[in-house]
Design a protein around this motif. Structure first.
Motif, PDB file in Angstrom:
ATOM      1  N   ARG A   1     -18.468  31.731  21.616  1.00  0.00           N
ATOM      2  CA  ARG A   1     -18.772  31.317  20.240  1.00  0.00           C
ATOM      3  C   ARG A   1     -20.200  31.668  19.854  1.00  0.00           C
ATOM      4  O   ARG A   1     -20.463  32.112  18.729  1.00  0.00           O
ATOM      5  CB  ARG A   1     -18.524  29.817  20.096  1.00  0.00           C
TER       6      ARG A   1
ATOM      7  N   GLU B   1     -21.494  34.041  16.834  1.00  0.00           N
ATOM      8  CA  GLU B   1     -22.405  33.498  15.821  1.00  0.00           C
ATOM      9  C   GLU B   1     -23.669  34.330  15.683  1.00  0.00           C
ATOM     10  O   GLU B   1     -24.199  34.500  14.576  1.00  0.00           O
ATOM     11  CB  GLU B   1     -22.781  32.058  16.185  1.00  0.00           C
TER      12      GLU B   1
ATOM     13  N   GLU C   1     -10.717  33.566  23.188  1.00  0.00           N
ATOM     14  CA  GLU C   1     -11.673  32.946  22.271  1.00  0.00           C
ATOM     15  C   GLU C   1     -12.205  33.950  21.249  1.00  0.00           C
ATOM     16  O   GLU C   1     -12.359  33.620  20.071  1.00  0.00           O
ATOM     17  CB  GLU C   1     -12.836  32.347  23.059  1.00  0.00           C
TER      18      GLU C   1
END
Length: 348
Positions: A231, A235, A284
């Protein structure tokens, strides 16, 4: 032929034979003889990260830390090469002996410690190479740079290598530089990547050329930690992730000679571990960035498994030491067969 050569080389201390082999490959490159050291590898182009890889099988960082044998290695059939890890200043690395073979497990333990001649020397050397294929440059921090100042070393190296690199790998996962792996977690990772991203954008404007950045991670994370890292990479706008570096886990080599040596373990014991990390990351990331799979690729089937798990490219290191150039061709063929089979299923 390679098995006979390996038998002779394995009679020497591991680091001695490593240096000798690299010298031989480098000499073959300078004499335009490198292609005679390996059977031809068929072209299976992969378009990724804004460039074309002649095939999806590359050389991992660590084998040619100082870019002394780039032209020779390029003749062995690799679709791309990655050199380094390189640091801002030259450093000797950890005391010897620091490289150990575990042949019963097709494994290697190293605690080299980013031994290299420094980024300035590497850039001078790369300026003289003939190789024009995709080239990754793996960057790290000097051992005596405090972890809280690590970003300074990464930015220094990024600025130095940017004009020569096809992509840059930020090595946050070597177990042989104290404190380095702490940079992979939480706000520390976010702040580091934010600074790296800002520098990348500045350099892209300066050179009118965008050079992708990959982050190399460790295999010793829980699925929850991997999810958080994935993640953060998304980002912060990173371009790729390399999975994985060496492991500290000794469960798969317990009882073998040298198994208790400090350092990172690579080769056979990492095969399934790194593939599972790729699988978690792919779940993911959902295609947000490509994954480069590395760790325990000893056969073509291992390479195909990493592609099936979600990798777009793979890299060899320990398997190349144990199997030689034939492994490159075997992996390219296995990946091509996997993709061909998948295409046939889609078309049927």
């Amino acid at each position: 032929m390679y098995s006979n050569l390996r038998s002779l080389m394995f009679r020497l201390p591991a680091e001695t034979s490593h240096d000798l082999a690299l010298d031989m490959i480098g000499a073959a490159g300078r004499l335009h003889l490198a292609s005679r050291l390996a059977r031809p590898v068929q072209s299976h182009p992969v378009k990724l990260l804004g460039m074309t890889f002649d095939n999806p099988v590359g050389l991992a960082a660590g084998l040619d830390k100082n870019a002394v044998a780039v032209d020779g290695l390029a003749g062995l059939g690799f679709g791309f090469l990655e050199v380094g890890t390189v640091t801002p200043r030259p450093q000797a690395g950890n005391p010897k002996p620091r490289l150990f073979r575990l042949p019963e497990a097709n494994a290697i333990i190293n605690r080299m410690g980013f031994n290299n001649l420094g980024v300035e020397a590497m850039m001078e050397r790369l300026a003289r190479t003939r190789y024009r294929g995709p080239l990754g440059i793996n960057i790290g921090k000097n051992a005596d740079t405090p972890v809280i100042r690590a970003v300074d070393d990464y930015l220094y190296c990024l600025r130095k290598v940017y004009s020569h690199a096809s992509y840059v790998t930020v090595n946050l996962s070597s177990p042989n530089t104290p404190g380095l792996r702490t940079l992979q977690y939480g706000d520390t990772l976010k702040l580091l990547l934010a600074d790296i991203k800002a520098c990348q954008q500045e350099l892209a404007s300066l050179y009118d050329r965008y050079v992708p950045i990959a982050i190399k991670i460790a295999p010793d994370m829980t699925p929850e930690e991997l999810t958080m890292v994935a993640r953060t990479l998304k980002e912060q706008g990173m371009d790729a992730v390399i999975a994985t570096n060496t492991t500290l886990d000794r469960a798969r080599v317990a009882g073998l000679q040298h198994a208790d040596e400090a350092g990172g373990l690579s080769g056979g014991p990492l095969t399934d571990v790194s593939t599972e990390v790729i699988r978690v990351l792919a779940s993911e990331l959902q295609g947000a960035m490509p994954i480069i799979g590395v760790g325990g690729i000893l056969t073509g089937a291992h390479a195909a498994e990493k592609i099936a798990a979600g990798a777009s490219l793979v890299q060899l290191y320990s398997g190349f030491i144990y199997r030689g150039p034939d492994l490159v061709r075997e992996c390219v063929d296995a990946i091509a067969a996997l993709k061909s089979g998948a295409a046939e299923q889609v078309g049927s």
